[in-house]
Design a protein around this motif. Sequence first.
Motif, PDB file in Angstrom:
ATOM      1  N   THR A   1       0.833  -1.197   0.000  1.00  0.00           N
ATOM      2  CA  THR A   1       0.000   0.000   0.000  1.00  0.00           C
ATOM      3  C   THR A   1       0.871   1.251   0.000  1.00  0.00           C
ATOM      4  O   THR A   1       1.880   1.315   0.700  1.00  0.00           O
ATOM      5  CB  THR A   1      -0.928   0.026   1.219  1.00  0.00           C
ATOM      6  N   VAL A   2       0.464   2.246  -0.789  1.00  0.00           N
ATOM      7  CA  VAL A   2       1.183   3.514  -0.825  1.00  0.00           C
ATOM      8  C   VAL A   2       1.028   4.240   0.506  1.00  0.00           C
ATOM      9  O   VAL A   2       1.965   4.876   0.992  1.00  0.00           O
ATOM     10  CB  VAL A   2       0.660   4.388  -1.985  1.00  0.00           C
ATOM     11  N   ASP A   3      -0.147   4.131   1.099  1.00  0.00           N
ATOM     12  CA  ASP A   3      -0.440   4.795   2.368  1.00  0.00           C
ATOM     13  C   ASP A   3      -0.039   3.869   3.512  1.00  0.00           C
ATOM     14  O   ASP A   3      -0.642   2.803   3.691  1.00  0.00           O
ATOM     15  CB  ASP A   3      -1.938   5.101   2.439  1.00  0.00           C
ATOM     16  N   PRO A   4       0.959   4.234   4.313  1.00  0.00           N
ATOM     17  CA  PRO A   4       1.378   3.351   5.409  1.00  0.00           C
ATOM     18  C   PRO A   4       0.333   3.198   6.502  1.00  0.00           C
ATOM     19  O   PRO A   4       0.462   2.319   7.363  1.00  0.00           O
ATOM     20  CB  PRO A   4       2.648   4.040   5.952  1.00  0.00           C
ATOM     21  N   ALA A   5      -0.702   4.035   6.483  1.00  0.00           N
ATOM     22  CA  ALA A   5      -1.776   3.896   7.468  1.00  0.00           C
ATOM     23  C   ALA A   5      -2.737   2.770   7.113  1.00  0.00           C
ATOM     24  O   ALA A   5      -3.567   2.381   7.931  1.00  0.00           O
ATOM     25  CB  ALA A   5      -2.544   5.211   7.587  1.00  0.00           C
ATOM     26  N   VAL A   6      -2.637   2.242   5.903  1.00  0.00           N
ATOM     27  CA  VAL A   6      -3.556   1.207   5.430  1.00  0.00           C
ATOM     28  C   VAL A   6      -2.897  -0.167   5.543  1.00  0.00           C
ATOM     29  O   VAL A   6      -1.760  -0.364   5.091  1.00  0.00           O
ATOM     30  CB  VAL A   6      -3.979   1.477   3.973  1.00  0.00           C
ATOM     31  N   ILE A   7      -3.607  -1.104   6.153  1.00  0.00           N
ATOM     32  CA  ILE A   7      -3.208  -2.514   6.184  1.00  0.00           C
ATOM     33  C   ILE A   7      -4.172  -3.248   5.273  1.00  0.00           C
ATOM     34  O   ILE A   7      -5.389  -3.249   5.508  1.00  0.00           O
ATOM     35  CB  ILE A   7      -3.263  -3.092   7.605  1.00  0.00           C
ATOM     36  N   ALA A   8      -3.656  -3.875   4.227  1.00  0.00           N
ATOM     37  CA  ALA A   8      -4.542  -4.468   3.230  1.00  0.00           C
ATOM     38  C   ALA A   8      -4.044  -5.840   2.799  1.00  0.00           C
ATOM     39  O   ALA A   8      -2.838  -6.097   2.749  1.00  0.00           O
ATOM     40  CB  ALA A   8      -4.672  -3.543   2.015  1.00  0.00           C
ATOM     41  N   GLU A   9      -4.997  -6.704   2.481  1.00  0.00           N
ATOM     42  CA  GLU A   9      -4.683  -8.034   1.971  1.00  0.00           C
ATOM     43  C   GLU A   9      -5.806  -8.477   1.054  1.00  0.00           C
ATOM     44  O   GLU A   9      -6.929  -7.947   1.094  1.00  0.00           O
ATOM     45  CB  GLU A   9      -4.513  -9.034   3.117  1.00  0.00           C
ATOM     46  N   ILE A  10      -5.503  -9.462   0.230  1.00  0.00           N
ATOM     47  CA  ILE A  10      -6.497 -10.079  -0.636  1.00  0.00           C
ATOM     48  C   ILE A  10      -6.453 -11.579  -0.410  1.00  0.00           C
ATOM     49  O   ILE A  10      -5.372 -12.162  -0.238  1.00  0.00           O
ATOM     50  CB  ILE A  10      -6.256  -9.723  -2.121  1.00  0.00           C
ATOM     51  N   GLN A  11      -7.624 -12.211  -0.382  1.00  0.00           N
ATOM     52  CA  GLN A  11      -7.724 -13.658  -0.244  1.00  0.00           C
ATOM     53  C   GLN A  11      -8.332 -14.188  -1.537  1.00  0.00           C
ATOM     54  O   GLN A  11      -9.483 -13.859  -1.871  1.00  0.00           O
ATOM     55  CB  GLN A  11      -8.552 -14.018   0.980  1.00  0.00           C
ATOM     56  N   VAL A  12      -7.554 -14.994  -2.247  1.00  0.00           N
ATOM     57  CA  VAL A  12      -7.928 -15.459  -3.580  1.00  0.00           C
ATOM     58  C   VAL A  12      -8.307 -16.932  -3.513  1.00  0.00           C
ATOM     59  O   VAL A  12      -7.547 -17.757  -2.982  1.00  0.00           O
ATOM     60  CB  VAL A  12      -6.776 -15.248  -4.582  1.00  0.00           C
TER      61      VAL A  12
ATOM     62  N   LYS B   1     -12.980 -16.163  -7.478  1.00  0.00           N
ATOM     63  CA  LYS B   1     -13.459 -15.079  -6.624  1.00  0.00           C
ATOM     64  C   LYS B   1     -12.375 -14.664  -5.654  1.00  0.00           C
ATOM     65  O   LYS B   1     -11.388 -15.380  -5.436  1.00  0.00           O
ATOM     66  CB  LYS B   1     -14.724 -15.492  -5.880  1.00  0.00           C
ATOM     67  N   PHE B   2     -12.588 -13.505  -5.046  1.00  0.00           N
ATOM     68  CA  PHE B   2     -11.649 -13.035  -4.031  1.00  0.00           C
ATOM     69  C   PHE B   2     -12.372 -12.099  -3.076  1.00  0.00           C
ATOM     70  O   PHE B   2     -13.471 -11.596  -3.364  1.00  0.00           O
ATOM     71  CB  PHE B   2     -10.440 -12.337  -4.662  1.00  0.00           C
ATOM     72  N   ALA B   3     -11.753 -11.880  -1.936  1.00  0.00           N
ATOM     73  CA  ALA B   3     -12.177 -10.846  -0.991  1.00  0.00           C
ATOM     74  C   ALA B   3     -10.932 -10.083  -0.587  1.00  0.00           C
ATOM     75  O   ALA B   3      -9.898 -10.687  -0.274  1.00  0.00           O
ATOM     76  CB  ALA B   3     -12.855 -11.457   0.231  1.00  0.00           C
ATOM     77  N   ALA B   4     -11.027  -8.761  -0.608  1.00  0.00           N
ATOM     78  CA  ALA B   4      -9.913  -7.916  -0.181  1.00  0.00           C
ATOM     79  C   ALA B   4     -10.371  -7.055   0.987  1.00  0.00           C
ATOM     80  O   ALA B   4     -11.532  -6.628   1.047  1.00  0.00           O
ATOM     81  CB  ALA B   4      -9.425  -7.037  -1.325  1.00  0.00           C
ATOM     82  N   PHE B   5      -9.461  -6.833   1.908  1.00  0.00           N
ATOM     83  CA  PHE B   5      -9.750  -6.074   3.125  1.00  0.00           C
ATOM     84  C   PHE B   5      -8.734  -4.936   3.216  1.00  0.00           C
ATOM     85  O   PHE B   5      -7.525  -5.179   3.148  1.00  0.00           O
ATOM     86  CB  PHE B   5      -9.638  -6.963   4.359  1.00  0.00           C
ATOM     87  N   ALA B   6      -9.222  -3.712   3.380  1.00  0.00           N
ATOM     88  CA  ALA B   6      -8.341  -2.546   3.488  1.00  0.00           C
ATOM     89  C   ALA B   6      -8.743  -1.763   4.731  1.00  0.00           C
ATOM     90  O   ALA B   6      -9.765  -1.069   4.737  1.00  0.00           O
ATOM     91  CB  ALA B   6      -8.433  -1.677   2.245  1.00  0.00           C
ATOM     92  N   ALA B   7      -7.953  -1.893   5.797  1.00  0.00           N
ATOM     93  CA  ALA B   7      -8.238  -1.232   7.071  1.00  0.00           C
ATOM     94  C   ALA B   7      -7.393   0.027   7.192  1.00  0.00           C
ATOM     95  O   ALA B   7      -6.192   0.014   6.894  1.00  0.00           O
ATOM     96  CB  ALA B   7      -7.944  -2.177   8.233  1.00  0.00           C
TER      97      ALA B   7
END
Length: 693
Positions: free
Chosen positions: A589-600, A606-612
């Motif tokens: 992530t460009v923004d260090p405040a964001v914790i993100a992952e994708i589950q494929v 299909k997938f689900a991605a989470f961006a906190a």
Amino acid sequence: MIKTWHLGDDRQSLVLASHDGRLPEVVYWGLALPDGEALEPLAAAAIMDVTGGMVDENAPTSLSPEASRTFPGQTGLTVRDADGAVLRPNFVIHSEEQSGNQIILTFVDTECGLTIIFDLSLTAETSLLRLQTRLQSKDDIIVDWLAAPVLPAPAHTNEMIEFSGRWCSEFQTCRLPVAPGARVRDNRTGRTDHAHFPGLIVCSKATSNTAGDAYAFHYGWSGGHKMVAEELADGRRQVQFGHATSSMAKGKSFETAPLYATFSDSGFNGTAVRFQRHVRTQIVRDARTPRPVHYNCWEAIYFDHKLEDLKSIADRAAELGAERFVLDDGWFGRRDDDTTSLGDWTIDPRKYPNGLTPLIDHVTSLGMEFGIWYEPEMINEDSDLYRAHPEWVLGPADQTRGRQQLVLDMARRDVRDYLFDQMSAVLGAHKIGYVKWDHNRVLPIVDAAQTDGVYELFDRLRVAFPHIEFESCSSGGGRIDFGILERTQRVWLSDSNDALERQRIQHDAALFLPASVTGSHVGPRHCHTSGRVIGMSLRAWTAAQRHMGFEMDPRELTPQEAETLKAVTQWWKANRDWLMSADILRLDTVDPAVIAEIQVAEDDQKFAAFAALARPSDQILPYPVRLAGLDPQAFYRISLANRDEAHHLSRGAPLLKSQDMSVSGQYLMSHGLTLPWRFPETIWVIEGQRVSA
């Protein structure tokens, strides 16, 4: 004379070479070599020059570097005879066996009476190396250090990632430059430990989650362990893992735990996915499918067990969607606090005058499985067991106590027999399908026999009660490793149910652990370990990123909180079949405040991605979140699962805030998704479904 061996698949190759019958060294480890590649020239080309100020021949960084060869760094074996005199074996080849992707190499030193055996294999399904060293002696010897097969850290790498942490903040990553000398981490706590997860990643400065070379290691052992990452004065590097220093006793036979390792040129996600798949398919056995929504009562009642309260809590948990109810600490002996009764594994008649059956019957009538808490390896001085058998305690009588408790000597057969009988009496007499196995203090001494004893008790119980799932908990994440996972189906990642802490811990643990074994719970509104008050949406979606559960008093929930939790739980149940076998890819992530992952999903459909957003961003508007692991030529229908959570201060019109969209995998990975503005401590959940163009 050069002898070579090759372990490889279509993803990586490991080439070994032995000169004149001596211990072999790794002369190539990297991307898969083409069919027909001649290996002897690689071995010859790996021989390094000598120059001034050096001995006339470089001692090889072999699978067990030898002092007898004038090796200038950490040797792979430190051994003494029964009288304490140092032995310096000089091994030569005795035999070799190769069957498919397994090689067993045996070397002997007849003068010292020692045999060293290297068992090397590559699991084809997961492209993970499994490497183990065994040492045999004709006489009693004292082994101070025995390394699993030693691997090189190639010259083009210049950084390494270690894992540290503490209680309620496990899996902290520390990225360090490679430097001359030895980086030694000797974990002498007697368990895997919060501060010493037995993993290492060697990489380059440019390596990210999605790109670059990564060499990843994990030592599959639940006791104390030692790691050595060393750069010699001549520039060569080596990585060693083994049991903690001096944890092996006198004897004639010794072996390391397996060292798991893999190489990928697609960043940390490349190695992470291999570890995740290996745990899911090769390590963990007999896990429930589908994975049940978990409820644990600890943070609702602590030691205050009242049957009617527990029934009421069970009613509410089932209404919210729970499918398993775990009775935590406080049901046995006279356990009103943590100062008493460990070791007395009989049901407390004060709290349960009719035994556990009334509670179990109520829980199962609600359609939930019943689970129970144990801490078998520990003992309180205020216990019937301690009064009867003080000699069963591990370590000296005047040792420092830990959490008001002492440790049982698990190397003793009579201790293990007692625990087996006590646990079997409860497990065999009740409809129990789950055991949370806790371990709440470090050990007073480091001893491999303690871990071997724990493994033996686990294995015995698994045979006697094959229908029971076991969870490894050690004040949260203090005992998480592939050794314990061979005997359990779930780990309690951390005692912290703070969703913000969990986001970071889960993100870093995914470098080795799949979602299916990683317990994550919705904690109380007011977190008891951090003091923070966190909204239900972030708490619920954080738990839904792993094996979902609840751990709070569900009677405290407001109607709105209950509605949110029910909705997220229903979403998780609807998707768990594919989520629990999905690959977890960490997003850059460009923004260090964001914790993100994708589950494929396994089938890539299909997938689900989470961006906190863990804290306020430095910029006003969110940067696009770039995804990973998708087919660049495929098209995906994208939606926001929690679109209704958009805040009124998000006043613009990003497309996803109001409708779904269909775009290519190339766009999602190259440009990324523009998400609506949101407050810190919130999360966006992105769903993707593969569609035709």
